[in-house]
Motif scaffolding. Structure first.
Motif, PDB file in Angstrom:
ATOM      1  N   ALA A  30       0.849  -1.185   0.000  1.00 16.26           N
ATOM      2  CA  ALA A  30       0.000   0.000   0.000  1.00 16.26           C
ATOM      3  C   ALA A  30       0.883   1.233   0.000  1.00 16.26           C
ATOM      4  N   ASP A  31       0.529   2.214  -0.825  1.00 17.55           N
ATOM      5  CA  ASP A  31       1.357   3.404  -0.926  1.00 17.55           C
ATOM      6  C   ASP A  31       0.527   4.546  -1.505  1.00 17.55           C
ATOM      7  N   ARG A  32       0.793   5.748  -1.047  1.00 14.81           N
ATOM      8  CA  ARG A  32       0.102   6.927  -1.584  1.00 14.81           C
ATOM      9  C   ARG A  32       0.409   7.128  -3.058  1.00 14.81           C
ATOM     10  N   ALA A  33       1.621   6.717  -3.469  1.00 16.89           N
ATOM     11  CA  ALA A  33       2.048   6.911  -4.859  1.00 16.89           C
ATOM     12  C   ALA A  33       1.854   5.651  -5.695  1.00 16.89           C
ATOM     13  N   ALA A  34       0.801   4.904  -5.433  1.00 17.37           N
ATOM     14  CA  ALA A  34       0.539   3.690  -6.204  1.00 17.37           C
ATOM     15  C   ALA A  34       0.351   4.037  -7.679  1.00 17.37           C
ATOM     16  N   ARG A  35       1.073   3.318  -8.542  1.00 10.44           N
ATOM     17  CA  ARG A  35       1.009   3.598  -9.978  1.00 10.44           C
ATOM     18  C   ARG A  35       0.544   2.398 -10.792  1.00 10.44           C
ATOM     19  N   ASP A  36       0.232   1.301 -10.133  1.00 13.00           N
ATOM     20  CA  ASP A  36      -0.241   0.126 -10.862  1.00 13.00           C
ATOM     21  C   ASP A  36      -1.196  -0.657  -9.981  1.00 13.00           C
ATOM     22  N   ASP A  37      -1.834  -1.671 -10.578  1.00 11.24           N
ATOM     23  CA  ASP A  37      -2.856  -2.438  -9.870  1.00 11.24           C
ATOM     24  C   ASP A  37      -2.280  -3.353  -8.799  1.00 11.24           C
ATOM     25  N   GLU A  38      -0.957  -3.517  -8.773  1.00 14.05           N
ATOM     26  CA  GLU A  38      -0.338  -4.388  -7.784  1.00 14.05           C
ATOM     27  C   GLU A  38      -0.207  -3.705  -6.424  1.00 14.05           C
ATOM     28  N   VAL A  39      -0.405  -2.391  -6.391  1.00 10.47           N
ATOM     29  CA  VAL A  39      -0.230  -1.626  -5.155  1.00 10.47           C
ATOM     30  C   VAL A  39      -1.550  -0.959  -4.786  1.00 10.47           C
ATOM     31  N   LEU A  40      -1.928  -1.102  -3.531  1.00 11.86           N
ATOM     32  CA  LEU A  40      -3.143  -0.489  -3.019  1.00 11.86           C
ATOM     33  C   LEU A  40      -2.892   1.000  -2.785  1.00 11.86           C
ATOM     34  N   ALA A  41      -3.670   1.858  -3.419  1.00 11.05           N
ATOM     35  CA  ALA A  41      -3.522   3.297  -3.214  1.00 11.05           C
ATOM     36  C   ALA A  41      -4.003   3.647  -1.809  1.00 11.05           C
ATOM     37  N   LEU A  42      -3.119   4.271  -1.021  1.00 13.82           N
ATOM     38  CA  LEU A  42      -3.477   4.553   0.364  1.00 13.82           C
ATOM     39  C   LEU A  42      -2.793   5.816   0.853  1.00 13.82           C
ATOM     40  N   ASP A  43      -3.596   6.763   1.303  1.00  6.62           N
ATOM     41  CA  ASP A  43      -3.108   7.959   1.983  1.00  6.62           C
ATOM     42  C   ASP A  43      -3.429   7.776   3.459  1.00  6.62           C
ATOM     43  N   VAL A  44      -2.405   7.614   4.301  1.00  6.72           N
ATOM     44  CA  VAL A  44      -2.655   7.283   5.702  1.00  6.72           C
ATOM     45  C   VAL A  44      -3.266   8.436   6.482  1.00  6.72           C
ATOM     46  N   THR A  45      -3.311   9.639   5.914  1.00 11.86           N
ATOM     47  CA  THR A  45      -3.983  10.741   6.597  1.00 11.86           C
ATOM     48  C   THR A  45      -5.500  10.641   6.473  1.00 11.86           C
ATOM     49  N   ASP A  46      -5.976   9.701   5.652  1.00 12.12           N
ATOM     50  CA  ASP A  46      -7.407   9.462   5.443  1.00 12.12           C
ATOM     51  C   ASP A  46      -7.822   8.257   6.279  1.00 12.12           C
ATOM     52  N   ALA A  47      -8.492   8.493   7.406  1.00 15.87           N
ATOM     53  CA  ALA A  47      -8.842   7.412   8.336  1.00 15.87           C
ATOM     54  C   ALA A  47      -9.734   6.362   7.692  1.00 15.87           C
ATOM     55  N   LEU A  48     -10.685   6.793   6.882  1.00 17.23           N
ATOM     56  CA  LEU A  48     -11.599   5.839   6.242  1.00 17.23           C
ATOM     57  C   LEU A  48     -10.861   4.959   5.238  1.00 17.23           C
ATOM     58  N   ALA A  49      -9.905   5.562   4.533  1.00 15.71           N
ATOM     59  CA  ALA A  49      -9.131   4.794   3.556  1.00 15.71           C
ATOM     60  C   ALA A  49      -8.265   3.750   4.255  1.00 15.71           C
ATOM     61  N   VAL A  50      -7.711   4.106   5.414  1.00 16.42           N
ATOM     62  CA  VAL A  50      -6.892   3.153   6.162  1.00 16.42           C
ATOM     63  C   VAL A  50      -7.758   1.991   6.647  1.00 16.42           C
ATOM     64  N   ALA A  83       0.671  15.449  10.376  1.00 12.65           N
ATOM     65  CA  ALA A  83      -0.522  14.808   9.811  1.00 12.65           C
ATOM     66  C   ALA A  83      -0.210  13.406   9.304  1.00 12.65           C
ATOM     67  N   VAL A  84       0.954  13.263   8.650  1.00 10.32           N
ATOM     68  CA  VAL A  84       1.348  11.953   8.121  1.00 10.32           C
ATOM     69  C   VAL A  84       1.899  11.057   9.220  1.00 10.32           C
ATOM     70  N   ASN A  85       2.877  11.552   9.973  1.00 10.63           N
ATOM     71  CA  ASN A  85       3.622  10.693  10.885  1.00 10.63           C
ATOM     72  C   ASN A  85       2.871  10.352  12.167  1.00 10.63           C
ATOM     73  N   ALA A  86       2.204  11.326  12.750  1.00  8.84           N
ATOM     74  CA  ALA A  86       1.439  11.049  13.971  1.00  8.84           C
ATOM     75  C   ALA A  86      -0.005  10.683  13.631  1.00  8.84           C
ATOM     76  N   GLY A  87      -0.653  11.526  12.797  1.00 10.62           N
ATOM     77  CA  GLY A  87      -2.033  11.241  12.427  1.00 10.62           C
ATOM     78  C   GLY A  87      -2.175   9.932  11.667  1.00 10.62           C
ATOM     79  N   GLY A  88      -1.250   9.675  10.743  1.00 10.73           N
ATOM     80  CA  GLY A  88      -1.298   8.424   9.986  1.00 10.73           C
ATOM     81  C   GLY A  88      -1.136   7.213  10.878  1.00 10.73           C
ATOM     82  N   THR A  89      -0.233   7.312  11.858  1.00  9.05           N
ATOM     83  CA  THR A  89      -0.041   6.206  12.807  1.00  9.05           C
ATOM     84  C   THR A  89      -1.298   5.983  13.638  1.00  9.05           C
ATOM     85  N   LEU A  90      -1.943   7.060  14.064  1.00  9.27           N
ATOM     86  CA  LEU A  90      -3.195   6.944  14.814  1.00  9.27           C
ATOM     87  C   LEU A  90      -4.249   6.189  14.000  1.00  9.27           C
TER      88      LEU A  90
END
Length: 311
Positions: A30-50, A83-90
């Protein structure tokens, strides 16, 4: 074991996914910079997406690597870094807590940093996990906050979370914002006839430097269940090397004459003079020990820089 890796397409993420697969584990990248179908697009600052990523992956373990990892970038944007490091971890810990409530408990590895130690009294070195966090920049502060969250969730909710404090680590594909990768890239450009100057920051700082593959082997052992929930583990070599010596060894590997020039833009306003750790706690919990000597790690970095320059 199914392992969800956040930040999977980052420097460490690429090496960790390879290490996990070599051990026979199934990896969900999983990665925010997903560029293909093999990687799950994920922004950890988005609680619902996580939460959705956890529901989809149904992981047995989670390597939470997604982070804003640059100290200079954190000085420019403290809010975004938190937002990324603390909020994403939360958000990751909340998703793990929800998964456990459904009867699927997953080990969560929260990747922190030795930067949380800051500058300690001389008698404290090599640093053990009992040394108090003394962050000197927003990046380190955000990682200290992420650690506190992981320990709080372990104690309050029973989340199976462990924290790692990796000291400096190097290897192929590291961003040139980091000193050793920058040295190697600049020397490779001199070798290719594209430049003649290597611009540097503070060369007197001493750092405990590991090969990224050794850091990933420690992560794998902890993800597989070694270590205890709520605990913090140093990942380090126990030896400090000055940045000047690291530069000298890279120049020796490159076998090319260079002009070294100090660059004020590369000087950090609150640089830590020395950073060296004690990995006894990790060694006792997992049996981990570093396998790659510093010379081999530097050679791998330079070979990668040379290849990238040729491209």
């Amino acid at each position: 074991m199914r392992v969800l890796v956040t930040g999977a397409r980052g420097f460490v993420g690429g090496h960790l996914t390879a290490a996990l697969r070599a051990r026979g584990h199934e990896v969900i990248e999983a990665d925010r910079a997903a560029r293909d179908d093999e990687v799950l697009a994920l922004d950890v600052t988005d609680a619902l997406a996580v939460r959705a990523a956890f529901d989809l992956a149904q992981p047995d373990a989670v390597a939470h690597l997604a982070a804003q990892a640059s100290v200079p970038a954190s000085l420019e944007d403290p809010d975004g870094t938190f937002a990324v490091n603390a909020g994403g971890t939360l958000h990751v810990l909340d998703a793990a807590r929800a998964l456990a409530a459904e009867g699927a408990r997953a080990r969560v590895l929260v990747a922190s940093s030795a930067d949380v130690y800051g500058a300690q009294p001389p008698a404290s070195y090599p640093l053990r996990e009992t040394a108090p966090p003394l962050p000197r920049n927003p990046y380190a502060a955000s990682k200290a906050a992420a650690e506190a969250l992981a320990q709080a969730y372990a104690r309050s909710y029973g989340v199976d979370a462990v924290v790692t404090r990796a000291f400096n680590h190097i290897g192929p594909h590291q961003d040139e914002r980091f000193a050793v990768a920058s040295f190697a890239a600049q020397i490779a450009r001199v070798e290719a006839g594209l430049d003649r100057v290597v611009r540097v920051g503070n060369l007197e700082a001493s750092r405990d430097v590991l090969d990224v593959r050794d850091v990933c082997s420690a992560y794998v052992l902890l993800l597989e269940g070694d270590g205890e929930a709520g605990e913090v583990y140093n990942i380090c070599s126990g030896t400090a090397t000055t940045m000047r010596e690291l530069l000298r060894r890279l120049i020796e590997i490159g076998r090319v004459p260079v002009e070294v020039r100090e660059d004020p833009e590369r000087m950090r306003p609150s640089d830590v003079p020395v950073s060296v750790g004690d990995a006894s706690k990790l060694r006792e919990a997992t049996g981990w020990t570093p396998r790659f000597p510093l010379g081999a790690a530097l050679r791998a970095v330079y070979d990668d820089a040379r290849t990238r320059t040729k491209r």
